[in-house]
Motif scaffolding. Structure first.
Motif, short mmCIF file in Angstrom:
data_model
loop_
_atom_site.label_atom_id
_atom_site.label_comp_id
_atom_site.label_asym_id
_atom_site.label_seq_id
_atom_site.Cartn_x
_atom_site.Cartn_y
_atom_site.Cartn_z
N GLU A 7 0.82 -1.21 0.00
CA GLU A 7 0.00 0.00 0.00
C GLU A 7 0.86 1.27 0.00
O GLU A 7 0.63 2.20 -0.77
N ARG A 8 1.89 1.28 0.87
CA ARG A 8 2.75 2.47 0.97
C ARG A 8 3.59 2.64 -0.28
O ARG A 8 3.81 3.75 -0.76
N SER A 9 4.08 1.53 -0.84
CA SER A 9 4.90 1.59 -2.05
C SER A 9 4.13 2.22 -3.20
O SER A 9 4.63 3.12 -3.89
N ARG A 58 -1.68 -0.94 -13.21
CA ARG A 58 -1.92 -2.39 -13.20
C ARG A 58 -1.84 -2.99 -11.80
O ARG A 58 -2.09 -4.17 -11.61
N PHE A 59 -1.45 -2.17 -10.83
CA PHE A 59 -1.31 -2.64 -9.46
C PHE A 59 -2.46 -2.13 -8.59
O PHE A 59 -3.08 -1.12 -8.89
N ASN A 60 -2.70 -2.84 -7.48
CA ASN A 60 -3.63 -2.37 -6.46
C ASN A 60 -3.12 -2.84 -5.10
O ASN A 60 -2.10 -3.54 -5.01
N VAL A 61 -3.82 -2.47 -4.04
CA VAL A 61 -3.33 -2.77 -2.68
C VAL A 61 -3.27 -4.26 -2.40
O VAL A 61 -2.62 -4.68 -1.44
N ASN A 62 -3.94 -5.08 -3.23
CA ASN A 62 -3.91 -6.52 -3.03
C ASN A 62 -2.89 -7.22 -3.93
O ASN A 62 -2.85 -8.45 -3.98
N SER A 63 -2.06 -6.44 -4.62
CA SER A 63 -1.06 -7.03 -5.51
C SER A 63 -0.02 -7.81 -4.72
O SER A 63 0.23 -7.55 -3.53
N ASP A 64 0.60 -8.76 -5.40
CA ASP A 64 1.63 -9.61 -4.78
C ASP A 64 2.81 -8.78 -4.31
O ASP A 64 3.31 -7.90 -5.04
N LEU A 65 3.28 -9.04 -3.08
CA LEU A 65 4.36 -8.25 -2.49
C LEU A 65 5.64 -8.32 -3.32
O LEU A 65 6.29 -7.29 -3.55
N GLN A 66 6.01 -9.50 -3.77
CA GLN A 66 7.26 -9.63 -4.54
C GLN A 66 7.17 -8.91 -5.87
O GLN A 66 8.16 -8.33 -6.35
N ARG A 67 5.99 -8.93 -6.46
CA ARG A 67 5.79 -8.20 -7.73
C ARG A 67 5.93 -6.70 -7.50
O ARG A 67 6.52 -5.99 -8.31
#
Length: 263
Positions: A7-9, A58-67
């Protein structure tokens, strides 16, 4: 449930990538007509950060951490690259190898912001999310200096005939210079066992001053957009500095919340 690092990233990239793109635009507008190579490089950075903004969608707060961490690394490289470009421009300017309408302090200012952005991404990828007292002081010092610079730039870019606004900008510059020195003093004298009362007072003082400057910037932005004051300030630059003041207020609230949770 969303990961706080994710989320912060995404929040940092959303805010600072736009800022970096606008820095490249402002630099390009400040170069003289014969400085074609520097203008071309600035335009390349505009394109680079536009692509980053496209990928961000293409990202959201539920995206994979490593990605997200991989994306952070990609954006980190872009931030480091534009930092290098800005420092190159600053060096050329200070050695009088180029003459442009970009103040040396402005180029230094925007390079500091690029370094801050890169460092935030690095810290997030190392899992550093919650601020420590040392971090709070240093981050506030960074933003206080940014606000002081903004006041100076506004004062110098207003037409000299706008005497009242020039005086107001000068007053804000003085006020924030004093807050910078106060932050440096606090960093030096802060007793480890009494951080919270000192930090509360520090953050409260900063908040009051930033709100006043934010409101001044908001008024100036509206007047510039309506062509009601005389200046060399691009409307986007007026909005740019307003957004950075808003960002500082968000960070003050974030730190205040963290301190409250630690009581």
């Amino acid at each position: 449930m969303s990961n706080p690092i994710v989320e912060r990233s995404l929040d940092e990239i959303r805010f600072w990538s736009r800022i970096m793109k606008e820095h490249a635009l402002f630099l390009s507008l400040g170069f003289t007509y014969e400085q074609t190579q520097l203008i071309a490089e600035a335009k390349q950075f505009i394109t680079l950060f536009e692509r980053i903004e496209e990928k961000l969608a293409r990202f959201n707060v539920n995206s994979d951490l490593q990605r997200v961490k991989s994306f952070n690394n990609e954006v980190y490289q872009a931030a480091v690259a534009i930092w290098g470009y800005k420092r190159k421009v600053l060096g050329l300017t200070l050695r009088c190898e180029i003459r442009s309408n970009n103040y040396p302090l402005l180029v230094d200012h925007i390079s500091r912001e690029a370094a801050y952005f890169a460092n935030r991404l690095r810290d997030l990828n190392e899992g550093k999310l919650a601020p420590e007292p040392d971090t709070i002081i240093q981050e506030n010092l960074f933003f206080l200096r940014i606000m002081a610079d903004h006041a100076k730039f506004i004062g110098h870019l207003l037409d000299p005939s706008e005497r009242k606004l020039v005086d107001q900008a000068r007053d804000f510059s003085h006020d924030f210079d004093q807050l910078v020195f106060q932050a440096i003093d606090l960093d030096s004298m802060r007793p480890q066992s009494e951080t919270v009362p000192l930090m509360d007072q520090f953050l409260d003082q900063n908040r009051v001053s930033v709100v006043s400057l934010r409101d001044f910037k908001k008024t100036a932005r509206e007047l510039i957009e309506a062509c009601r004051i005389k200046s060399n300030i691009h409307p986007l630059l007026a909005d740019h500095t307003f957004r950075e003041a808003e960002r500082f207020l968000e960070i003050i609230d974030l730190f205040d919340s963290h301190l409250s949770g630690g009581r």
